[in-house]
Every structure is written in C-alpha cells, then in structure tokens.
Design an enzyme around this catalytic site. Structure first.
Site, short mmCIF file in Angstrom:
data_model
loop_
_atom_site.label_atom_id
_atom_site.label_comp_id
_atom_site.label_asym_id
_atom_site.label_seq_id
_atom_site.Cartn_x
_atom_site.Cartn_y
_atom_site.Cartn_z
N HIS A 53 0.87 -1.19 0.00
CA HIS A 53 0.00 0.00 0.00
C HIS A 53 0.90 1.23 0.00
O HIS A 53 1.56 1.52 0.99
CB HIS A 53 -0.93 -0.01 1.22
CG HIS A 53 -1.89 -1.16 1.22
ND1 HIS A 53 -3.08 -1.12 0.52
CD2 HIS A 53 -1.82 -2.38 1.79
CE1 HIS A 53 -3.71 -2.29 0.68
NE2 HIS A 53 -2.98 -3.07 1.44
N ASN A 85 -6.51 0.59 -3.21
CA ASN A 85 -7.41 1.31 -2.28
C ASN A 85 -6.87 2.68 -1.90
O ASN A 85 -6.71 3.01 -0.73
CB ASN A 85 -7.70 0.46 -1.04
CG ASN A 85 -6.46 0.15 -0.22
OD1 ASN A 85 -5.34 0.20 -0.72
ND2 ASN A 85 -6.65 -0.19 1.03
N ASP A 145 -8.51 -5.20 -2.50
CA ASP A 145 -7.90 -5.45 -1.19
C ASP A 145 -8.22 -4.37 -0.16
O ASP A 145 -8.24 -3.18 -0.47
CB ASP A 145 -6.38 -5.57 -1.30
CG ASP A 145 -5.79 -5.87 0.05
OD1 ASP A 145 -6.09 -6.94 0.59
OD2 ASP A 145 -5.06 -5.03 0.59
N HIS A 172 -9.09 -10.56 -1.24
CA HIS A 172 -8.98 -10.33 0.21
C HIS A 172 -10.14 -11.11 0.83
O HIS A 172 -11.28 -10.66 0.77
CB HIS A 172 -9.06 -8.83 0.49
CG HIS A 172 -9.20 -8.47 1.94
ND1 HIS A 172 -8.26 -7.73 2.60
CD2 HIS A 172 -10.17 -8.73 2.84
CE1 HIS A 172 -8.65 -7.54 3.86
NE2 HIS A 172 -9.81 -8.15 4.03
N ASN A 276 -5.42 -6.66 9.55
CA ASN A 276 -6.44 -7.39 8.80
C ASN A 276 -5.76 -8.23 7.72
O ASN A 276 -5.12 -7.65 6.84
CB ASN A 276 -7.39 -6.36 8.16
CG ASN A 276 -8.47 -7.00 7.31
OD1 ASN A 276 -8.42 -8.19 7.00
ND2 ASN A 276 -9.44 -6.20 6.90
N ASP A 303 2.03 -6.85 2.50
CA ASP A 303 0.85 -6.09 2.94
C ASP A 303 1.30 -4.84 3.72
O ASP A 303 0.66 -4.46 4.71
CB ASP A 303 -0.12 -6.95 3.75
CG ASP A 303 -1.50 -6.30 3.87
OD1 ASP A 303 -1.73 -5.24 3.26
OD2 ASP A 303 -2.35 -6.87 4.59
ZN LIG Z 1 -6.04 -7.26 2.50
#
Ligand SMILES: [Zn+2]
Length: 428
Positions: A53, A85, A145, A172, A276, A303
């Site tokens: 991310h 995202n 995700d 996800h 998560n 992640d």
């Molecule tokens: Zn995820």
C-alpha cells in the site's frame, strides 16, 4: 561495474560483472575498475512485492510513492505492486496510469499498479478491467484489497473477464457479515479480552468458494494474506485438483500470534498488533510456515500498510488496521523460515522474487541470477543483527510491531537494473 565477493542464493563466493543494466558475467573478475564489495553477502534476485500500500494518491500523510519505494529499496525490493485502495480508487485507466507515472518519476523501485475489481471498491459494479489492462500501466493484477469481493456473481464475472488478458484476481478473503465489528482473532484471547472475534471461517469460507469459482470458469485466482490452518488445508486440496490458484502469506503472520494483543512489552490492547486479517494462533503460524515451505503457499507478500501516528496510537477499537513491512520483511522471513531450517536462500529467492513476479506477469523482474538477466539484485548479510528502530525507516509511517526487537540480517545493497538504490544499508 563489478560486484565482488557475493554468494549467489547462498552458494560459494564469486563476482558479478554488470553492463548496461544486465548481468554480463558471473565468475572471478580481475582487480581494478568500478566495483562494489559484497563482503560475502548473499545475493538474491531483487525482491518483488505483490501487495504494497503506497497510499498515493490521497493519503500522502501516511506514505507517498517516493517514501514507499525508498522503504522498499531499503528492504531489498526492486518492484512493488501498488494496491488500489487509494483516494481516488485505482479503478480506471486514468488513475492506474497516474500511479504508474508517479512510479516512473519518483520510484526507487519499479511500481506496478494493481487495479480495483469493482468501482470504488464498493462491490456493486465491475471496474473497467479491460481499459486498465490496455493502459500504459498494463495492469494484470486486480484486487479490492482492504475489502472482499463478497458477491459471488461479481467475483465470477471478474474471474471470467481477466482471462482475456491473462490477468489474475487477488482476493482479500473476508466474509463481511461474519466479521462485522470484528477486532481480533476469534478464540480464547478475544474471549478473555472481551473483543469481538474474527473467526477463521470468515476467511476460509471465501477461499473455498473462490477456489471453486476459479475452477468453474478456468481462471487464475490469487489469495491474499492467508492466515489460518484451515485456509492452508483448502488451498492444498484445491491445488491437488490442478486448479490455477496461488496464495501469499505476510511476514507478520509467519511470526506473530494473537496473544500479543493480551501480553506484549507494552501491555494489553496495543493497536500496533491490530491488522487485517488478524494475528492468529501458534498452530496457525506453524501451518502457514509449513505451507510456505512445501509450496502450498507460493509467496511472501508484505501487505505494507502505513498509517500516521494519529490513526494508530489511539484506543484499540478506533485504531486503523495494518503494519508497515517492507523494511523488515527479509529479516522476519529469515527468522521464521531460514533460521528454523524450513527454507534455504534459493527457496527465499523463489518465494520473494521469482514467483511473485510470475504471478504479477512482471517481465524484467524475478529472473534467476544469470548472464543476460536484468541486474536487479539484493545483497543481504544474514549474520548481521539489527535492532528495529522505526525512526530510522524510510517509510513515512512507523507502525511496526517489531520496534525494539533484534531481528537477524541486514540488507546491504539493492540494485535496480545495475544502478544501486541502496549501498551499505543506506539510500543512494
Ligand atoms: Zn487485505
């Protein structure tokens, strides 16, 4: 340029000659010329992350393409897949091209955008998958995700659609109704702490459904951040059928367990452990380690989820979920997998470079270290010991669960097409 005295995926020491961004020759080189001393470090093909991310556009207070890729380079990565995202969501050709261009301009490693599966990650309407695939960013990995594509019909359509351009849907796996208000793994610890539990079945039910859907339509499915022993069993069964399914595990799910939420150096309810999917039990950790060793789980993906202090250092229930991971990934994998005898360095190279590049259809990365391959390289000293100091991270965010821990190993240098992005552990 000569890179001297390195052990290619752990083999006997040798030298590498790099020319025009490619590995030109492997073997002892005459003295002189421009050279870097590897000091006997392990040379790995540049690491590839399928799940990062970078937060830009939209949350530049947490991370930017520049700081996120600096963090990646320091962790030994030469390519990262940037999750969709963001704000705006990367659900159109325009946004994925924007991220791709930011990568070209500011990247300390290559940035490959991931496209959203549904418009706005809302799970109601398929995004323009074909347009993103045809764009300059050439998107091949699609994921909502952060959210699960829980509508079975939409998931089926996405799996069918991406076949046209050899894409993959990265799921996800989180059944939303079973995880409403969930705060941590459902088990004895959540019971004692009075936190709403996140049952393993919420992950496993979606994985089972999606394996069946992928088989039904004959498409490729990738499963993000596998965290439970039951998920491993389902994936093992699906792979035994010959279905085209791949899976990832994060470094933190290879090392940390849910009892840290109750007992940690900083006491109970420390949101640094809120993530998560949640940290699970010791039995789950053992299962995902074994699965990564035997190939049931194909790859390690970080992640990397940066959050600013104000979103993380707050009460448990209000805190954001996620951990930064790029700068500690290789050390955590060494601790969990190499120092335990479960993987050798060739196995690490497979799971952190070759296979993630193959799943993402990234050409130019994830090639074995041999003449003619792009000189994307990570030099790593497994004998070093590193005290994790978040203040020293290149990432804009500091939300690491390893603060104050001493982890094995250190990334000494990273090369992107022959050009050093990190030397002596520091950004160039
Ligand atoms: Zn995820």
């Amino acid at each position: 340029m000569i890179i001297r005295n390195v052990r290619i995926v752990g083999a006997e020491p040798t030298d590498l000659r790099v020319e025009n961004g490619l590995i030109a020759e492997i073997g002892p080189q005459p003295p002189g010329g421009r050279s870097v001393d590897g000091g006997g470090a392990v040379a790995l093909p540049g690491l590839v992350d399928l799940h990062t991310h970078l937060r830009e556009p939209g949350r530049e207070d947490a991370e930017t393409v520049q700081t996120g890729t600096q963090s990646a380079a320091r962790g030994g990565y030469t390519a990262v897949h940037a999750m969709a995202n963001t704000s705006p969501v990367a659900d159109t050709a325009g946004v994925v091209e924007q991220v791709w261009r930011l990568g070209l301009e500011f990247g300390h490693c290559d940035v490959q955008p991931v496209g959203a599966v549904t418009v706005g990650l809302e799970g109601r309407q398929l995004a323009e998958l074909g347009a993103m695939a045809d764009s300059a960013a050439r998107v091949r990995v699609f994921s909502d995700d952060g959210r699960c594509v829980d509508d079975a019909v939409l998931m089926r359509r996405a799996l069918e659609y991406v076949k046209a351009f050899d894409g993959v849907v990265a799921q996800h796996a989180q059944e939303p109704r079973l995880t409403e208000g969930a705060q941590m793994n459902e088990g004895v610890v959540s019971g004692r702490l009075g936190l709403t539990g996140w049952p393993a079945v919420a992950e496993e039910a979606i994985i089972a459904r999606d394996c069946l859907l992928a088989a039904h339509v004959g498409s490729r499915l990738h499963i993000c951040h596998v965290s439970t022993a039951g998920s491993v069993e389902i994936i093992r069964w699906a792979k035994s059928k010959g279905w085209n399914i791949t899976a990832e595990v994060t470094p933190h799910h290879l090392l940390l367990t849910d009892d840290l939420v109750e007992h940690s150096p900083a006491g109970a309810y420390n949101p640094i452990y809120k993530v998560n999917p949640p940290l699970r039990t010791r039995a789950d950790v053992e299962a995902v380690r074994e699965a990564l060793a035997d190939g049931t789980i194909d790859i390690v993906a970080t992640d990397h989820a940066p959050h600013p202090v104000e979103d993380k250092e707050t009460e448990w229930a209000a805190a954001a979920m996620g951990m930064v991971g790029l700068e500690t990934a290789l050390s955590v994998v060494q601790e969990a997998m190499v120092d335990t005898g479960l993987l050798d360095w060739a196995g690490v190279a497979q799971r952190m470079s070759l296979v993630p590049a193959r799943i993402g259809r990234l050409t130019g990365h994830g090639r074995p270290i041999e003449p003619g391959a792009p000189a994307n390289l990570t030099l790593y000293d497994p004998a070093a010991r590193t005290l994790v100091d978040p203040a020293a991270f290149a990432s804009k965010s500091r939300n690491t669960p390893y603060e104050g821990m001493t982890l094995p190993g250190r990334v000494v240098a990273t090369f992107l097409r022959g050009k050093p992005t990190v030397l002596e552990g520091k950004l160039t």
